[in-house]
Write an enzyme that holds these catalytic residues in place. Structure first.
Site, short mmCIF file in Angstrom:
data_model
loop_
_atom_site.label_atom_id
_atom_site.label_comp_id
_atom_site.label_asym_id
_atom_site.label_seq_id
_atom_site.Cartn_x
_atom_site.Cartn_y
_atom_site.Cartn_z
N ASN A 78 -31.80 -105.26 41.41
CA ASN A 78 -32.41 -103.94 41.62
C ASN A 78 -31.52 -103.14 42.59
O ASN A 78 -31.26 -103.59 43.72
CB ASN A 78 -33.82 -104.13 42.20
CG ASN A 78 -34.52 -102.82 42.44
OD1 ASN A 78 -33.96 -101.90 43.03
ND2 ASN A 78 -35.76 -102.71 42.01
N HIS A 132 -31.98 -99.66 46.51
CA HIS A 132 -31.60 -99.50 47.92
C HIS A 132 -30.27 -98.78 48.09
O HIS A 132 -30.02 -98.16 49.12
CB HIS A 132 -31.52 -100.85 48.63
CG HIS A 132 -32.86 -101.44 48.93
ND1 HIS A 132 -33.87 -100.74 49.54
CD2 HIS A 132 -33.35 -102.67 48.72
CE1 HIS A 132 -34.92 -101.51 49.68
NE2 HIS A 132 -34.64 -102.70 49.18
N HIS A 145 -35.87 -98.17 39.68
CA HIS A 145 -37.24 -97.65 39.63
C HIS A 145 -37.15 -96.14 39.77
O HIS A 145 -36.78 -95.63 40.83
CB HIS A 145 -38.03 -98.27 40.79
CG HIS A 145 -39.49 -97.90 40.82
ND1 HIS A 145 -40.37 -98.51 41.68
CD2 HIS A 145 -40.21 -97.02 40.09
CE1 HIS A 145 -41.58 -97.99 41.48
NE2 HIS A 145 -41.51 -97.09 40.53
N ARG A 188 -39.02 -93.29 40.54
CA ARG A 188 -40.35 -92.98 41.10
C ARG A 188 -40.70 -91.53 40.83
O ARG A 188 -39.82 -90.68 40.73
CB ARG A 188 -40.34 -93.23 42.62
CG ARG A 188 -40.46 -94.69 42.97
CD ARG A 188 -40.51 -94.87 44.47
NE ARG A 188 -40.87 -96.23 44.81
CZ ARG A 188 -42.11 -96.64 45.05
NH1 ARG A 188 -43.11 -95.77 45.05
NH2 ARG A 188 -42.35 -97.91 45.34
N ARG A 217 -37.60 -90.73 45.24
CA ARG A 217 -37.12 -90.96 46.60
C ARG A 217 -35.78 -91.71 46.64
O ARG A 217 -35.09 -91.69 47.64
CB ARG A 217 -38.17 -91.74 47.42
CG ARG A 217 -38.32 -93.18 47.01
CD ARG A 217 -39.17 -93.93 48.00
NE ARG A 217 -40.58 -93.60 47.88
CZ ARG A 217 -41.55 -94.44 48.23
NH1 ARG A 217 -41.25 -95.62 48.75
NH2 ARG A 217 -42.80 -94.11 48.08
N GLU A 220 -38.02 -99.79 35.97
CA GLU A 220 -39.35 -99.94 36.58
C GLU A 220 -39.99 -98.57 36.62
O GLU A 220 -39.34 -97.59 37.01
CB GLU A 220 -39.22 -100.44 38.02
CG GLU A 220 -39.17 -101.92 38.14
CD GLU A 220 -39.14 -102.31 39.60
OE1 GLU A 220 -39.71 -101.60 40.45
OE2 GLU A 220 -38.51 -103.33 39.89
N THR A 271 -43.14 -101.43 46.05
CA THR A 271 -44.30 -101.79 45.24
C THR A 271 -45.08 -102.90 45.96
O THR A 271 -44.51 -103.92 46.28
CB THR A 271 -43.83 -102.29 43.86
OG1 THR A 271 -42.82 -101.41 43.39
CG2 THR A 271 -44.97 -102.33 42.88
N GLU A 282 -44.02 -109.82 34.57
CA GLU A 282 -43.21 -110.14 35.75
C GLU A 282 -44.20 -110.57 36.82
O GLU A 282 -45.04 -109.77 37.27
CB GLU A 282 -42.40 -108.93 36.23
CG GLU A 282 -41.58 -109.30 37.48
CD GLU A 282 -40.70 -108.18 38.00
OE1 GLU A 282 -40.23 -107.33 37.21
OE2 GLU A 282 -40.48 -108.17 39.24
N HIS A 338 -40.01 -109.88 43.65
CA HIS A 338 -40.52 -109.29 44.88
C HIS A 338 -40.40 -110.28 46.04
O HIS A 338 -41.01 -111.34 46.03
CB HIS A 338 -41.97 -108.81 44.78
CG HIS A 338 -42.17 -107.57 45.62
ND1 HIS A 338 -42.33 -107.63 46.97
CD2 HIS A 338 -42.16 -106.26 45.29
CE1 HIS A 338 -42.43 -106.39 47.43
NE2 HIS A 338 -42.32 -105.55 46.44
N1 PXP Z 1 -39.83 -106.45 40.93
C1 PXP Z 1 -40.57 -105.32 41.09
C2 PXP Z 1 -41.58 -105.01 40.03
C3 PXP Z 1 -40.40 -104.48 42.20
O1 PXP Z 1 -41.14 -103.36 42.31
C4 PXP Z 1 -39.42 -104.81 43.15
C5 PXP Z 1 -39.20 -103.88 44.32
O2 PXP Z 1 -38.58 -102.72 43.89
C6 PXP Z 1 -38.66 -105.96 42.95
C7 PXP Z 1 -38.90 -106.78 41.85
C8 PXP Z 1 -37.57 -106.36 43.91
O3 PXP Z 1 -38.15 -106.72 45.13
P1 PXP Z 1 -37.19 -107.03 46.36
O4 PXP Z 1 -36.50 -105.75 46.71
O5 PXP Z 1 -38.14 -107.50 47.41
O6 PXP Z 1 -36.23 -108.10 45.90
#
Ligand code: PXP
Length: 239
Positions: A6, A9, A42, A44, A48, A69, A100, A150, A190
């Protein structure tokens, strides 16, 4: 397990200065070169971090798999259909949250989610639902026509004792078995990191993990390619 990274960031850091650095596209390509099997972002409602242009360019250039996402709301469903990601992962979205915070309540929102799943299926987009590891939510996910769940690993990642960790792994194991018995694919994500990912190897149904924060945080010190390739190895069960 396959690793999908992901890259939200990276866009968050860009938005901190409002310019064009660092570029999430460059990050996506480095992640792929380092062995990631998919890129997650994602879009949003409040834009953001990832914006519409990022998404469009990611779709054009990601060579592995693009997982979008998203909240299952009209505007974003329309963008998803225009973009055609390989996978759409529905998540709950609240403006005030930092990230999330929980799984979707598929039971309570069944008809709205079923409609959204059907809309994306008309365009051959696979749909995953981000759910807490609860059998009733997973059964509801199957009923609304999802292809994949997921499993939300937030509680597992937050476990502070060995006992709590065992309880959370058992919940994930039962949820994964339930999903598989309903013919759903199983992903997880997550809060996963370089230390806790090994516990997921006890759950063979999990095919793919989606990881952001831990990888980007490590990349600040060791570089993105090393941070990703280290996690690719751990996800594959190698030390
Ligand atoms: N899966 C989903 C559905 C999420 O919303 C997120 C956070 O954006 C992640 C995975 C990744 O989580 P983390 O950044 O804690 O690895």
């Amino acid at each position: 397990m396959r690793l999908c990274v992901n890259i939200d960031h990276i866009a968050t850091l860009r938005e901190a200065r409002g310019g064009n650095e660092p570029d999430p596209l460059t990050a996506a390509h480095l992640c792929e070169l380092a062995g990631a099997e998919g890129i997650v972002c994602h879009l949003r409602e409040d834009r953001r971090h990832i914006n519409d242009r990022d998404l469009r360019l990611l779709r054009e250039t990601v060579k592995t798999k693009l997982d979008l996402e998203m909240a299952a709301i009209d505007e974003i469903l329309g963008i998803c259909i225009e973009t055609l990601p390989d996978l759409a992962t529905f998540v709950p979205e609240r403006r005030q949250e930092r990230t999330t915070e929980s799984g979707l309540d598929v039971i309570r929102n069944a008809s709205r989610i079923a409609e959204a799943v059907a809309r994306l299926h008309e365009h051959d987009i696979e749909v995953s639902l981000f759910v807490d590891p609860l059998e009733e939510q997973i059964e509801a996910a199957a009923e609304v026509g999802a292809d994949i769940v997921e499993l939300h690993t937030g509680d597992f990642a937050a476990a502070r004792s060995q006992e709590e960790l065992i309880v959370q792994v058992q919940k994930l194991r039962a949820a994964a078995a339930c999903a598989r018995s309903l013919d759903l694919g199983v992903n997880a994500g997550h809060g996963l990191n370089y230390l806790n990912i090994r516990y997921l190897h006890d759950i063979p149904e999990i095919e793919e993990v989606s990881i952001g924060h831990a990888i980007i945080a490590r990349a600040v010190f060791v570089g993105l390619e090393k941070a990703v390739s280290d996690m690719v190895r751990l996800a594959a069960g190698k030390s």
